[in-house]
Design a protein around this motif. Structure first.
Motif, short mmCIF file in Angstrom:
data_model
loop_
_atom_site.label_atom_id
_atom_site.label_comp_id
_atom_site.label_asym_id
_atom_site.label_seq_id
_atom_site.Cartn_x
_atom_site.Cartn_y
_atom_site.Cartn_z
N MET A 238 17.64 6.12 33.30
CA MET A 238 18.47 7.29 33.40
C MET A 238 17.63 8.58 33.38
O MET A 238 18.12 9.64 33.65
CB MET A 238 19.49 7.28 32.27
CG MET A 238 20.67 8.17 32.55
SD MET A 238 21.96 8.10 31.32
CE MET A 238 22.79 6.60 31.76
N THR A 239 16.34 8.46 33.01
CA THR A 239 15.47 9.63 33.02
C THR A 239 14.13 9.23 33.62
O THR A 239 13.78 8.08 33.67
CB THR A 239 15.21 10.16 31.59
OG1 THR A 239 14.51 9.17 30.86
CG2 THR A 239 16.49 10.54 30.90
N ASP A 240 13.40 10.23 34.08
CA ASP A 240 12.02 10.00 34.49
C ASP A 240 11.35 11.35 34.71
O ASP A 240 11.94 12.39 34.51
CB ASP A 240 11.92 9.12 35.73
CG ASP A 240 12.33 9.79 37.04
OD1 ASP A 240 12.61 11.00 37.04
OD2 ASP A 240 12.37 9.10 38.06
N HIS B 41 19.07 11.36 35.26
CA HIS B 41 19.57 10.86 36.54
C HIS B 41 20.90 10.19 36.25
O HIS B 41 20.93 9.12 35.64
CB HIS B 41 18.58 9.85 37.15
CG HIS B 41 17.28 10.48 37.52
ND1 HIS B 41 16.93 10.73 38.82
CD2 HIS B 41 16.25 10.92 36.76
CE1 HIS B 41 15.73 11.29 38.86
NE2 HIS B 41 15.30 11.42 37.61
N LEU B 42 21.98 10.83 36.67
CA LEU B 42 23.32 10.36 36.34
C LEU B 42 24.06 9.94 37.60
O LEU B 42 24.28 10.76 38.49
CB LEU B 42 24.09 11.46 35.61
CG LEU B 42 23.42 11.93 34.32
CD1 LEU B 42 23.91 13.30 33.92
CD2 LEU B 42 23.67 10.93 33.23
N PRO B 43 24.47 8.68 37.70
CA PRO B 43 25.26 8.25 38.85
C PRO B 43 26.71 8.70 38.67
O PRO B 43 27.32 8.45 37.62
CB PRO B 43 25.15 6.72 38.81
CG PRO B 43 24.87 6.40 37.37
CD PRO B 43 24.15 7.59 36.79
N LEU C 91 26.89 9.19 43.88
CA LEU C 91 25.92 10.26 44.06
C LEU C 91 24.97 10.20 42.87
O LEU C 91 25.31 9.67 41.82
CB LEU C 91 26.61 11.62 44.07
CG LEU C 91 27.60 11.88 45.20
CD1 LEU C 91 28.29 13.22 44.98
CD2 LEU C 91 26.91 11.84 46.55
N GLU C 92 23.78 10.75 43.04
CA GLU C 92 22.85 10.87 41.93
C GLU C 92 22.77 12.34 41.55
O GLU C 92 22.33 13.17 42.36
CB GLU C 92 21.46 10.36 42.27
CG GLU C 92 20.51 10.50 41.10
CD GLU C 92 19.08 10.18 41.45
OE1 GLU C 92 18.43 9.51 40.66
OE2 GLU C 92 18.62 10.60 42.53
N ASN D 164 22.28 11.91 47.50
CA ASN D 164 22.93 10.64 47.79
C ASN D 164 22.31 9.57 46.90
O ASN D 164 21.39 9.83 46.13
CB ASN D 164 22.82 10.30 49.29
CG ASN D 164 21.39 10.19 49.77
OD1 ASN D 164 20.45 10.70 49.17
ND2 ASN D 164 21.20 9.55 50.89
N ASP D 165 22.82 8.36 47.02
CA ASP D 165 22.36 7.24 46.20
C ASP D 165 20.86 7.03 46.39
O ASP D 165 20.36 7.07 47.52
CB ASP D 165 23.14 5.99 46.62
CG ASP D 165 22.78 4.79 45.79
OD1 ASP D 165 23.23 4.73 44.64
OD2 ASP D 165 22.04 3.93 46.29
#
Length: 170
Positions: A1-3, A19-21, A97-98, A119-120
């Motif tokens: 979820m993070t980087d 990073h959240l879907p 979506l991201e 987008n994804d």
């Protein structure tokens, strides 16, 4: 979820991002068959809630989720300002979506939340649909007055501090 990332689109220094879907709903579309501009605010709100509010029983949340939800929790998060730059129409898609989030500034009682909506990540061609900035003020539910960002909040949010968004057309 993070980087850690460096984004040419914002000039952000290498740092951590959430990073959240976020899935689209059919009702997010307008007559032109793309996500309505007002729906983008709701999608960003959903990402923000997931990033800030503590998880309920059996749920996962990022480390930045340190706020209790609800007025009885004592702390409100109020939007003081929000700006969105739309870069491409968002068509309906089944994949999420991201939404990438980071902080452009941590003040005394306010914070600047920066977003990029893509987008994804599994698509071969990445599309940056929108950039946004929201200034959020922490407010006491009891008094209605701004409250300082706590040391706990500052500690978990500081690793996600990066350059604020520079908008192309102002």
């Amino acid at each position: 979820m993070t980087d850690s990332v460096a984004s040419a689109s914002t000039g952000t220094v290498p740092g951590r991002r959430l990073h959240l879907p976020i899935h689209l709903r059919w009702g997010d579309l307008d007559a032109f068959n793309h996500v309505n501009n007002t729906s983008m605010l709701k999608l960003l709100e959903e990402a923000r809630v997931r990033a800030f509010w503590k998880a309920g029983p059996g749920e996962d949340a990022p480390e930045t989720a340190v706020l209790n939800s609800g007025i009885e929790a004592g702390t409100l998060t109020l939007i003081a300002r929000q700006e969105i730059e739309y870069l491409a129409p968002v068509p309906y898609q089944r994949r999420p979506l991201e939404v990438q989030m980071w902080f452009g500034k941590l003040g005394g009682s306010s914070l600047e939340v920066c977003y990029e909506v893509f987008n994804d990540p599994e698509h071969d061609e990445r599309i940056l649909y929108a950039r946004s900035t929201a200034v959020i003020v922490l407010v006491s539910a009891e008094s209605g007055r701004p409250m300082r960002i706590s040391p706990e909040m500052r500690e978990v949010w500081a690793p996600y501090l990066g350059d604020p968004i520079t908008y192309a057309h102002r």
